[in-house]
Design a protein around this motif. Sequence first.
Motif, PDB file in Angstrom:
ATOM      1  N   UNK A 204     -19.241 -39.642  18.458  1.00  0.00           N
ATOM      2  CA  UNK A 204     -20.626 -39.421  18.880  1.00  0.00           C
ATOM      3  C   UNK A 204     -20.812 -39.607  20.381  1.00  0.00           C
ATOM      4  N   UNK A 205     -19.860 -40.285  21.022  1.00  0.00           N
ATOM      5  CA  UNK A 205     -20.005 -40.675  22.425  1.00  0.00           C
ATOM      6  C   UNK A 205     -18.775 -40.238  23.219  1.00  0.00           C
ATOM      7  N   UNK A 206     -18.978 -39.826  24.442  1.00  0.00           N
ATOM      8  CA  UNK A 206     -17.861 -39.605  25.357  1.00  0.00           C
ATOM      9  C   UNK A 206     -18.094 -40.446  26.614  1.00  0.00           C
ATOM     10  N   UNK A 207     -17.020 -40.745  27.307  1.00  0.00           N
ATOM     11  CA  UNK A 207     -17.125 -41.620  28.464  1.00  0.00           C
ATOM     12  C   UNK A 207     -16.401 -41.072  29.673  1.00  0.00           C
ATOM     13  N   UNK A 208     -16.907 -41.397  30.843  1.00  0.00           N
ATOM     14  CA  UNK A 208     -16.240 -41.028  32.085  1.00  0.00           C
ATOM     15  C   UNK A 208     -16.366 -42.162  33.087  1.00  0.00           C
ATOM     16  N   UNK A 209     -15.407 -42.231  34.011  1.00  0.00           N
ATOM     17  CA  UNK A 209     -15.365 -43.328  34.979  1.00  0.00           C
ATOM     18  C   UNK A 209     -14.941 -42.833  36.343  1.00  0.00           C
ATOM     19  N   UNK A 210     -15.350 -43.586  37.356  1.00  0.00           N
ATOM     20  CA  UNK A 210     -14.883 -43.362  38.722  1.00  0.00           C
ATOM     21  C   UNK A 210     -14.387 -44.699  39.264  1.00  0.00           C
ATOM     22  N   UNK A 211     -13.431 -44.669  40.181  1.00  0.00           N
ATOM     23  CA  UNK A 211     -12.945 -45.929  40.750  1.00  0.00           C
ATOM     24  C   UNK A 211     -13.989 -46.547  41.674  1.00  0.00           C
ATOM     25  N   UNK A 212     -13.964 -47.861  41.774  1.00  0.00           N
ATOM     26  CA  UNK A 212     -14.799 -48.586  42.729  1.00  0.00           C
ATOM     27  C   UNK A 212     -13.856 -49.102  43.812  1.00  0.00           C
ATOM     28  N   UNK A 227     -24.164 -39.765  24.994  1.00  0.00           N
ATOM     29  CA  UNK A 227     -24.286 -39.207  23.647  1.00  0.00           C
ATOM     30  C   UNK A 227     -23.946 -37.722  23.677  1.00  0.00           C
ATOM     31  N   UNK A 228     -22.964 -37.345  22.894  1.00  0.00           N
ATOM     32  CA  UNK A 228     -22.480 -35.971  22.895  1.00  0.00           C
ATOM     33  C   UNK A 228     -23.552 -34.976  22.439  1.00  0.00           C
ATOM     34  N   UNK A 229     -24.428 -35.403  21.540  1.00  0.00           N
ATOM     35  CA  UNK A 229     -25.445 -34.475  21.038  1.00  0.00           C
ATOM     36  C   UNK A 229     -26.514 -34.169  22.081  1.00  0.00           C
ATOM     37  N   UNK A 230     -26.602 -35.001  23.117  1.00  0.00           N
ATOM     38  CA  UNK A 230     -27.578 -34.774  24.180  1.00  0.00           C
ATOM     39  C   UNK A 230     -26.984 -33.907  25.283  1.00  0.00           C
ATOM     40  N   UNK A 231     -25.773 -34.233  25.686  1.00  0.00           N
ATOM     41  CA  UNK A 231     -25.087 -33.446  26.704  1.00  0.00           C
ATOM     42  C   UNK A 231     -23.590 -33.525  26.471  1.00  0.00           C
ATOM     43  N   UNK A 232     -22.926 -32.395  26.429  1.00  0.00           N
ATOM     44  CA  UNK A 232     -21.488 -32.355  26.191  1.00  0.00           C
ATOM     45  C   UNK A 232     -20.690 -32.747  27.417  1.00  0.00           C
ATOM     46  N   UNK A 233     -19.415 -32.980  27.198  1.00  0.00           N
ATOM     47  CA  UNK A 233     -18.559 -33.471  28.275  1.00  0.00           C
ATOM     48  C   UNK A 233     -18.441 -32.476  29.423  1.00  0.00           C
ATOM     49  N   UNK A 234     -18.211 -31.215  29.105  1.00  0.00           N
ATOM     50  CA  UNK A 234     -18.003 -30.214  30.146  1.00  0.00           C
ATOM     51  C   UNK A 234     -19.215 -30.087  31.060  1.00  0.00           C
ATOM     52  N   UNK A 235     -20.394 -30.033  30.474  1.00  0.00           N
ATOM     53  CA  UNK A 235     -21.628 -29.945  31.249  1.00  0.00           C
ATOM     54  C   UNK A 235     -21.942 -31.265  31.930  1.00  0.00           C
ATOM     55  N   UNK A 236     -21.678 -32.362  31.208  1.00  0.00           N
ATOM     56  CA  UNK A 236     -22.054 -33.677  31.702  1.00  0.00           C
ATOM     57  C   UNK A 236     -21.332 -34.100  32.964  1.00  0.00           C
ATOM     58  N   UNK A 237     -20.031 -33.811  33.046  1.00  0.00           N
ATOM     59  CA  UNK A 237     -19.291 -34.267  34.222  1.00  0.00           C
ATOM     60  C   UNK A 237     -19.798 -33.591  35.496  1.00  0.00           C
ATOM     61  N   UNK A 238     -20.276 -32.366  35.390  1.00  0.00           N
ATOM     62  CA  UNK A 238     -20.778 -31.660  36.573  1.00  0.00           C
ATOM     63  C   UNK A 238     -21.993 -32.352  37.159  1.00  0.00           C
ATOM     64  N   UNK A 239     -22.839 -32.873  36.284  1.00  0.00           N
ATOM     65  CA  UNK A 239     -24.055 -33.556  36.728  1.00  0.00           C
ATOM     66  C   UNK A 239     -23.805 -35.019  37.058  1.00  0.00           C
ATOM     67  N   UNK A 240     -23.003 -35.690  36.230  1.00  0.00           N
ATOM     68  CA  UNK A 240     -22.901 -37.141  36.318  1.00  0.00           C
ATOM     69  C   UNK A 240     -21.836 -37.648  37.286  1.00  0.00           C
ATOM     70  N   UNK A 241     -20.753 -36.901  37.483  1.00  0.00           N
ATOM     71  CA  UNK A 241     -19.702 -37.365  38.391  1.00  0.00           C
ATOM     72  C   UNK A 241     -20.236 -37.620  39.802  1.00  0.00           C
ATOM     73  N   UNK A 242     -21.017 -36.695  40.399  1.00  0.00           N
ATOM     74  CA  UNK A 242     -21.551 -36.977  41.738  1.00  0.00           C
ATOM     75  C   UNK A 242     -22.473 -38.196  41.767  1.00  0.00           C
ATOM     76  N   UNK A 243     -23.205 -38.420  40.705  1.00  0.00           N
ATOM     77  CA  UNK A 243     -24.094 -39.580  40.636  1.00  0.00           C
ATOM     78  C   UNK A 243     -23.282 -40.879  40.633  1.00  0.00           C
TER      79      UNK A 243
END
Length: 257
Positions: A204-212, A227-243
């Motif tokens: 149900x969940x996917x995770x991503x990380x960046x180094x500190x 939550x995968x049902x809200x936003x999938x991994x492929x789409x999510x990394x584009x938005x969330x990685x820069x954040x």
Amino acid sequence: MVSYKKVEALSRGLSILRYVNEEQEATVGSLHAKSGLDKATIVRMLETLEQEGYVTRCDGAHWRVTGKTILLSGGYSAVREMGRLASPVLSESREILKWPASFGIFDRDAMIIADTTHDWRGMMVTRQPNHRPPMLTTSLGRAYLAYMDDKEREALLDLLRRDPTGWNALANKPAKIRELIADIRKKGYAVADNNYMAHTFGGDIWGMSVPVKGRTRLYGALVIMVLRRVIGEEEGVLDLAPRMQEVAPRIAEALGG
């Protein structure tokens, strides 16, 4: 190098205590599945730990750790101090990150959660401070692994190869490790192993990380759970990685720059 042969009984007893702690309510059967030890041995170890005050029976079949186990970590202050310093930044960055986030630091053979916002907006993810995610299958561990000093990374992998079971199996595949590290460094972020996430969260969940990373030091890694049902991994990394890459340097600065 050690100067003596490992005390197997002690090692196994500590493993059983760790597994009980991880499961919260463990059974002899579940401990057998994790450890591979025969059930009679597990019962003896549980009863010894019970006599010493570190575990207790919930009912006839289940075991859990007691408050006495807190004494075993009383001398370890790094995770508390790092969590204290990172906490204000995580709190201030909730609207930027959008999703529950945690900051983790390296702890010999795994990561350890120092601070978390996983109770934000009612989304509960059972990864509280002091949880130790594995290195090779979680995004948190992978993000840190990719940016470790080469000698430190090889020492870690050598340690993980001594117990190449479960989530450490990748340690025996150096070509895969090199490929993984190159991919993370190219992208600037890491994602968790799908099999690990399916096993732990049911998919149900996917995770991503960046180094500190500071100017001269790798402090840890920042992870978010989505939550995968809200936003999938492929789409999510584009938005969330820069954040996340915006927030990570702020954490590093809070920890000393």
